[in-house]
Design an enzyme around this catalytic site. Structure first.
Site, PDB file in Angstrom:
ATOM      1  N   GLN A 174       0.816  -1.207   0.000  1.00 43.34           N
ATOM      2  CA  GLN A 174       0.000   0.000   0.000  1.00 43.34           C
ATOM      3  C   GLN A 174       0.852   1.260   0.000  1.00 43.34           C
ATOM      4  OE1 GLN A 174      -2.214  -0.574   3.662  1.00 43.34           O
ATOM      5  NE2 GLN A 174      -0.359  -1.280   4.691  1.00 43.34           N
ATOM      6  N   GLU A 220       0.591  -8.198  11.822  1.00 42.49           N
ATOM      7  CA  GLU A 220       0.594  -7.035  10.925  1.00 42.49           C
ATOM      8  C   GLU A 220       1.448  -7.376   9.714  1.00 42.49           C
ATOM      9  OE1 GLU A 220      -0.664  -3.728  10.568  1.00 42.49           O
ATOM     10  OE2 GLU A 220       0.550  -3.918   8.740  1.00 42.49           O
ATOM     11  N   ASP A 261       1.151 -11.994   6.956  1.00 42.26           N
ATOM     12  CA  ASP A 261      -0.224 -12.001   6.466  1.00 42.26           C
ATOM     13  C   ASP A 261      -1.051 -12.800   7.478  1.00 42.26           C
ATOM     14  OD1 ASP A 261      -2.608 -12.464   5.176  1.00 42.26           O
ATOM     15  OD2 ASP A 261      -1.704 -13.075   3.278  1.00 42.26           O
ATOM     16  N   ASP A 294      -8.428  -5.128  13.416  1.00 42.85           N
ATOM     17  CA  ASP A 294      -8.140  -3.726  13.087  1.00 42.85           C
ATOM     18  C   ASP A 294      -7.660  -3.630  11.631  1.00 42.85           C
ATOM     19  OD1 ASP A 294      -7.876  -1.004  13.668  1.00 42.85           O
ATOM     20  OD2 ASP A 294      -5.774  -1.205  14.248  1.00 42.85           O
ATOM     21  N   ASP A 334      -0.337   0.521  13.613  1.00 44.84           N
ATOM     22  CA  ASP A 334      -0.029   1.801  14.247  1.00 44.84           C
ATOM     23  C   ASP A 334       0.336   1.624  15.718  1.00 44.84           C
ATOM     24  OD1 ASP A 334      -2.600   1.877  15.802  1.00 44.84           O
ATOM     25  OD2 ASP A 334      -3.445   2.036  13.798  1.00 44.84           O
TER      26      ASP A 334
END
EC number: 2.5.1.22
Lengths: 360, 360
Positions: free
Chosen positions: B145, B217, B252, B273, B198
C-alpha cells in the site's frame, strides 16, 4: 436550483506542453456539443472555456508549472450520470496522456452552490466543511439573532445562531466539558447558568440534584425552538421555566448579574454558555472583549470564594484568540487562576478548548 | 504552485434581470484589467469569463432562476489581499444592486488546488472536508500500500493508508472503542490483534497486563513509520517486536489464522483492526466481502466459546454497507450475535460504528 461544481485536478512532476494534451481532452468533450473559447492568458498557460447545453460550463486549464485543472458546472437537474461519465473519461484520458508524469489526481466531492438547504459551515479556523444536513427544521429571526435548527443525519438536530454552529443533539461531550468533565459534585449546590438556551446543561445538571439552578437566557425563541426540536439535548426540561431545583429567567444576564452583586448573592458554580471567545482581534472588536471581561468580572463577583467558573473557549487552532482570552483573565478586578482542556465535540469538526476559572 | 479558487454565491428570492446587475459588477472588475468574454448560454442566464494578469480568471454567472455565482481563480503567489478586496467589493456591490432580494450570501473558504500538501480528505460518506494538515511527515510505497503520515495542527500525526485516514494521534477514542469501550478486563487473557500496525491497540492493551498478545501485521513499513511518527499513539511499544506479554508477527494474518485453527489454538479476544467494511456494493467488490467473511470465519474458529471479537464498522451514514456487513455475520459457519456502538473519532469528522461479535 442549485449549481453542482465538479473539480478534477492533476499535479504533475514536470510541466507539460498543452499542445500535447489539449486535443486529446477536447476530443473527450466532442460529443457534448460544447462551444470552445480559447483565451489569451499572456503566458500563464492554456485556458479554454466550454459552454454547453442546459447551462453546462467547463473550464480547462493547463498551467505552466505542472498542474492541470478542470472545472465542470451543471445544474442539479442535469443528467448527473452523464456528467460523472464525462469526468471519468477525462480522468482516464489524462492518465494516458500524462502517463508517468502524474503525482496526484484529485477529484473532490462536487460543491453544491445555491442549494435550498446549505450544507457548508466552515470551521472556526477557516476550513471548508460540509455537513450531512438534509433539512431546515426551524428558522426564526428573534430580536437578538437569527436562529436555525438544522437536521443532520449523524448529529441529529443542530442549533445554529447567527450562522455559528452552537450545539447538536450528538454533543453531550460539550455539555459534560462545560460542567467540569464529571469531576464536580453538584449535589446541594447553587448554580448559575449564563445563556444555555438549548437546555443541555440544565438537563444534565438537574440529574445531580443541586440545591438550585438559575439560568439566565435572553432569547425566548431559542428556548422555543430547542424545546421542540432539540429534545435529544434538553429532554423535557424546557417544557417548564420552573422546576423543583431550577428556574429559567428569560432576561439579559448583565442587569441580573449586577443585581446579584448588589444583593451580595453568591453561587458555587457559574457556567458561562454565552458566546465563544471573539475570533477577531481587530480594534472594532474591542467592545466584544469588553463585554466578555464585563461578564467575567460580574461572574467572579457572584462566585463563592471556593467556587468554580466554567466556560467554552474556542477552536484549539485559534491560538491567538485563546491567548487574548487568557490575557483578559489577568485584567479582572480580582485575581484568578485557570486551567484548560481540549475536547472533541462531535458536530464541531474541530477540537475545542474549555476553561475552568477560580479565585486565587 | 497551487491555484486558489474562491467562490461567492448569492441566492435570491426572485430571478433577476442580468442587465440590472452586470454593468455594476463589471465596473468592479474595471481596474483589474481583465479581458471580458460574454458567452452564449442558449437561454441559461448570463455567463461571462474574465481573464486577467498573473493567470487570474473570474467567472460571472447570473442564473435565470435567482442565483448569482462568481468564481475567482488566482495563483498562490498572487496579491491575496487584493483578491480579498475584490471579493469584498463584489459582495458589497451585489448587496446594493440586489437590495432586498438576497436570501443567502455564501463565500466559502478558498479551495486550494494542486498544493504540495493536500488538505482535502473527503469523508467516507462523500462530503468535502479540509484538514489542518501542514506537512507530510512520512511517505512510502510498501509492497502492499501507499503509506502516508501527515501532520495536523490539532490532531497530531495522521496515518493514511491508500488515501484512507486510518488513525491520528488524537484518536484514543478509536482504540478504546475497538477494545470494548472500557468494559472488558484483559488481565491474564489471550488476545489476538489482526493488523493494528499503528500500535495503538497494542500500547493500550499491555497496560492491562494480559497473559499474551499476538499481533499480526503484514506491513513492516507501517510499523516503521508509526514507530517514529505516531508515538502519541504507540508510545514505545513498537520499538521491539517482542515484549513481556506481546509479540508482533510481521505476517499475512490469513495463513497464520489457518495454522492456529489447525493447531486448535484459541483466544479470549480477537480484535480485527484490518480494513473498514467495503464501501462499494458493486459486483467487482465481491472479493472484498469474501475476504471479510474469510477473516470473520477464521476469527470465530480461533475465538474461545466465551470470547469476544471486536472490529470497526464504517461511517454511521453508510447504512447500506453496514447492513451488508451485518448480513455477512449471518452467513458464517457458526452462529453469532452482535452489538454495535456509535463513536466519535476526532480525526474522522464523521461518526463511526464499532461492532462486538460473539458466538451464540
Amino acid at each position: 436550483m442549485a449549481l453542482r461544481h465538479y473539480t478534477l485536478d492533476l499535479s504533475l512532476s514536470a510541466a507539460v506542453d498543452s499542445a500535447a494534451i489539449v486535443p486529446g481532452l477536447l476530443s473527450v468533450f466532442d460529443e457534448q456539443e460544447m462551444t470552445v473559447t480559447v483565451h489569451d492568458t499572456s503566458g500563464h498557460g492554456y485556458l479554454a472555456t466550454l459552454v454547453g447545453k442546459n447551462g453546462r460550463l467547463a473550464i480547462l486549464r493547463v498551467h505552466s508549472h505542472g498542474l492541470v485543472t478542470i472545472d465542470l458546472q451543471c445544474y442539479e437537474d442535469d443528467n448527473l450520470a452523464q456528467i460523472d461519465n464525462l469526468l471519468n473519461a477525462l480522468e482516464k484520458k489524462l492518465k494516458v496522456l500524462l502517463n508517468g508524469n502524474i503525482t496526484r489526481i484529485k477529484r473532490l466531492p462536487a460543491l453544491v452552490r445555491g442549494a435550498k438547504v446549505d450544507r457548508y459551515w466552515p470551521t472556526t479556523d477557516g476550513r471548508m466543511s460540509e455537513y450531512d444536513i438534509d433539512r431546515v427544521v426551524y428558522e426564526e429571526d428573534s430580536a437578538y439573532q437569527n436562529i436555525k435548527i438544522l437536521h443532520s443525519r449523524q448529529y441529529g438536530n443542530i442549533l445554529v445562531l447567527n450562522g455559528d454552529i452552537n450545539l447538536a443533539e450528538s454533543d453531550l461531550a460539550y455539555t459534560q466539558a462545560i460542567m467540569g468533565s464529571g469531576k464536580e459534585n453538584y449535589a446541594g449546590k447553587e448554580v448559575l447558568i449564563l445563556g444555555g438556551g438549548d437546555g443541555g446543561i440544565l438537563a444534565e445538571l438537574v440529574k445531580q440534584k443541586p440545591k438550585m439552578i438559575t439560568m439566565l437566557e435572553i432569547d425566548q425563541k431559542v428556548i422555543d425552538g430547542c424545546k421542540t426540536h432539540m429534545r435529544g439535548t434538553c429532554g423535557n426540561i424546557l417544557d417548564n421555566l420552573k422546576g423543583d431545583c431550577y428556574q429559567i429567567l428569560v432576561e439579559d444576564c448583565v442587569p441580573v448579574l449586577k443585581k446579584y452583586v448588589q444583593e451580595g448573592r453568591t453561587f458555587d458554580y457559574v457556567i458561562n454558555d454565552l458566546t465563544a471567545v471573539p475570533i477577531s482581534t481587530e480594534p472594532e472588536e474591542d467592545s466584544t472583549w469588553e463585554f466578555l471581561r464585563l461578564i467575567l468580572d460580574l461572574s467572579m463577583k457572584v462566585l463563592h470564594p471556593s467556587g468554580k467558573y466554567f466556560t467554552q473557549g474556542n477552536s484549539v487552532n485559534l491560538t491567538e484568540a485563546l491567548s487574548l482570552y487568557e490575557e483578559q483573565l489577568g485584567k479582572l478586578s480580582c485575581c484568578v487562576d485557570f486551567s484548560k482542556e481540549v475536547v472533541c465535540v462531535p458536530s464541531y469538526m474541530e477540537l475545542w478548548v474549555f476553561y475552568t476559572v477560580w479565585k486565587k
